[in-house]
Design a protein around this motif. Structure first.
Motif, mmCIF file in Angstrom:
data_model
loop_
_atom_site.group_PDB
_atom_site.id
_atom_site.type_symbol
_atom_site.label_atom_id
_atom_site.label_comp_id
_atom_site.label_asym_id
_atom_site.label_seq_id
_atom_site.Cartn_x
_atom_site.Cartn_y
_atom_site.Cartn_z
ATOM 1 N N MET A 31 0.849 -1.176 0.000
ATOM 2 C CA MET A 31 0.000 0.000 0.000
ATOM 3 C C MET A 31 0.892 1.235 0.000
ATOM 4 N N LYS A 32 0.577 2.178 -0.851
ATOM 5 C CA LYS A 32 1.308 3.444 -0.895
ATOM 6 C C LYS A 32 0.829 4.336 0.245
ATOM 7 N N LEU A 33 1.789 4.962 0.952
ATOM 8 C CA LEU A 33 1.469 5.827 2.083
ATOM 9 C C LEU A 33 1.892 7.261 1.806
ATOM 10 N N THR A 34 1.094 8.197 2.329
ATOM 11 C CA THR A 34 1.414 9.613 2.297
ATOM 12 C C THR A 34 1.483 10.099 3.731
ATOM 13 N N LYS A 35 2.600 10.738 4.111
ATOM 14 C CA LYS A 35 2.727 11.219 5.485
ATOM 15 C C LYS A 35 1.780 12.387 5.701
ATOM 16 N N LEU A 36 0.958 12.284 6.745
ATOM 17 C CA LEU A 36 0.059 13.377 7.113
ATOM 18 C C LEU A 36 0.701 14.281 8.150
ATOM 19 N N TYR A 37 1.294 13.678 9.185
ATOM 20 C CA TYR A 37 1.769 14.482 10.305
ATOM 21 C C TYR A 37 2.762 13.681 11.123
ATOM 22 N N LYS A 38 3.816 14.369 11.581
ATOM 23 C CA LYS A 38 4.821 13.769 12.455
ATOM 24 C C LYS A 38 4.934 14.619 13.702
ATOM 25 N N ASP A 39 5.160 13.979 14.828
ATOM 26 C CA ASP A 39 5.337 14.698 16.089
ATOM 27 C C ASP A 39 6.439 15.734 15.915
ATOM 28 N N GLN A 40 6.108 16.999 16.119
ATOM 29 C CA GLN A 40 7.054 18.092 15.900
ATOM 30 C C GLN A 40 8.238 18.043 16.861
ATOM 31 N N GLY A 41 8.089 17.382 17.989
ATOM 32 C CA GLY A 41 9.162 17.326 18.977
ATOM 33 C C GLY A 41 9.989 16.054 18.922
ATOM 34 N N SER A 42 9.792 15.244 17.884
ATOM 35 C CA SER A 42 10.443 13.932 17.865
ATOM 36 C C SER A 42 11.796 13.921 17.177
ATOM 37 N N GLY A 43 12.228 15.033 16.648
ATOM 38 C CA GLY A 43 13.504 15.052 15.940
ATOM 39 C C GLY A 43 13.319 14.767 14.462
ATOM 40 N N GLY A 44 14.417 14.755 13.729
ATOM 41 C CA GLY A 44 14.378 14.635 12.280
ATOM 42 C C GLY A 44 13.742 13.366 11.747
ATOM 43 N N ASN A 45 14.047 12.237 12.323
ATOM 44 C CA ASN A 45 13.568 10.973 11.778
ATOM 45 C C ASN A 45 12.739 10.171 12.762
ATOM 46 N N GLY A 46 12.303 10.783 13.833
ATOM 47 C CA GLY A 46 11.598 10.045 14.870
ATOM 48 C C GLY A 46 10.138 9.809 14.575
ATOM 49 N N CYS A 47 9.491 9.262 15.548
ATOM 50 C CA CYS A 47 8.067 9.013 15.458
ATOM 51 C C CYS A 47 7.450 9.614 16.712
ATOM 52 N N PRO A 48 6.179 9.679 16.880
ATOM 53 C CA PRO A 48 5.154 9.037 16.064
ATOM 54 C C PRO A 48 4.813 9.836 14.813
ATOM 55 N N THR A 49 4.322 9.099 13.848
ATOM 56 C CA THR A 49 3.919 9.667 12.575
ATOM 57 C C THR A 49 2.622 9.009 12.139
ATOM 58 N N VAL A 50 1.744 9.787 11.510
ATOM 59 C CA VAL A 50 0.494 9.253 10.970
ATOM 60 C C VAL A 50 0.540 9.397 9.450
ATOM 61 N N TYR A 51 0.196 8.310 8.769
ATOM 62 C CA TYR A 51 0.193 8.259 7.312
ATOM 63 C C TYR A 51 -1.222 7.968 6.821
ATOM 64 N N LEU A 52 -1.503 8.389 5.586
ATOM 65 C CA LEU A 52 -2.756 8.049 4.919
ATOM 66 C C LEU A 52 -2.439 7.058 3.821
ATOM 67 N N GLY A 53 -3.108 5.905 3.872
ATOM 68 C CA GLY A 53 -2.928 4.897 2.842
ATOM 69 C C GLY A 53 -3.794 5.202 1.637
ATOM 70 N N GLU A 54 -3.382 4.657 0.495
ATOM 71 C CA GLU A 54 -4.128 4.913 -0.742
ATOM 72 C C GLU A 54 -5.556 4.387 -0.681
ATOM 73 N N ASN A 55 -5.831 3.485 0.266
ATOM 74 C CA ASN A 55 -7.181 2.948 0.421
ATOM 75 C C ASN A 55 -8.020 3.760 1.411
ATOM 76 N N GLY A 56 -7.449 4.869 1.926
ATOM 77 C CA GLY A 56 -8.182 5.726 2.854
ATOM 78 C C GLY A 56 -7.974 5.397 4.310
ATOM 79 N N GLU A 57 -7.243 4.330 4.617
ATOM 80 C CA GLU A 57 -6.976 3.968 6.006
ATOM 81 C C GLU A 57 -5.782 4.748 6.536
ATOM 82 N N LEU A 58 -5.766 4.962 7.844
ATOM 83 C CA LEU A 58 -4.630 5.601 8.494
ATOM 84 C C LEU A 58 -3.680 4.535 8.996
ATOM 85 N N VAL A 59 -2.386 4.795 8.887
ATOM 86 C CA VAL A 59 -1.344 3.924 9.421
ATOM 87 C C VAL A 59 -0.561 4.757 10.425
#
Length: 75
Positions: A1-29
């Motif tokens: 499934m192709k993912l598009t990043k919606l939002y990443k925790d602004q305080g997590s650093g450059g490559n950290g998490c948490p992050t929420v993605y939108l899948g091409e099927n409309g589900e959130l990951v």
């Protein structure tokens, strides 16, 4: 499934998490720190293959703001 990043925790650093993605099927990951076994045992009706991660309410709110702003364009 192709993912598009919606939002990443602004305080997590450059490559950290948490992050929420939108899948091409409309589900959130959600990418985040896996909950410990004591917390996992509190979940109800866990099916085989399911897991749980921790994210802040601010990350959920930020992701939903991005989701709605992207999906209200062109309407």
């Amino acid at each position: 499934m192709k993912l598009t990043k919606l939002y990443k925790d602004q305080g997590s650093g450059g490559n950290g998490c948490p992050t929420v993605y939108l899948g091409e099927n409309g589900e959130l990951v959600v990418q985040g720190h896996v909950v410990d076994s004591a917390t996992f045992s509190e979940l109800e009706n866990v099916l085989p293959g399911e897991g749980a991660v921790r994210i802040s309410a601010d990350v959920v709110a930020g992701a939903m703001e991005q989701y709605y702003s992207r999906h209200s364009e062109g309407r």
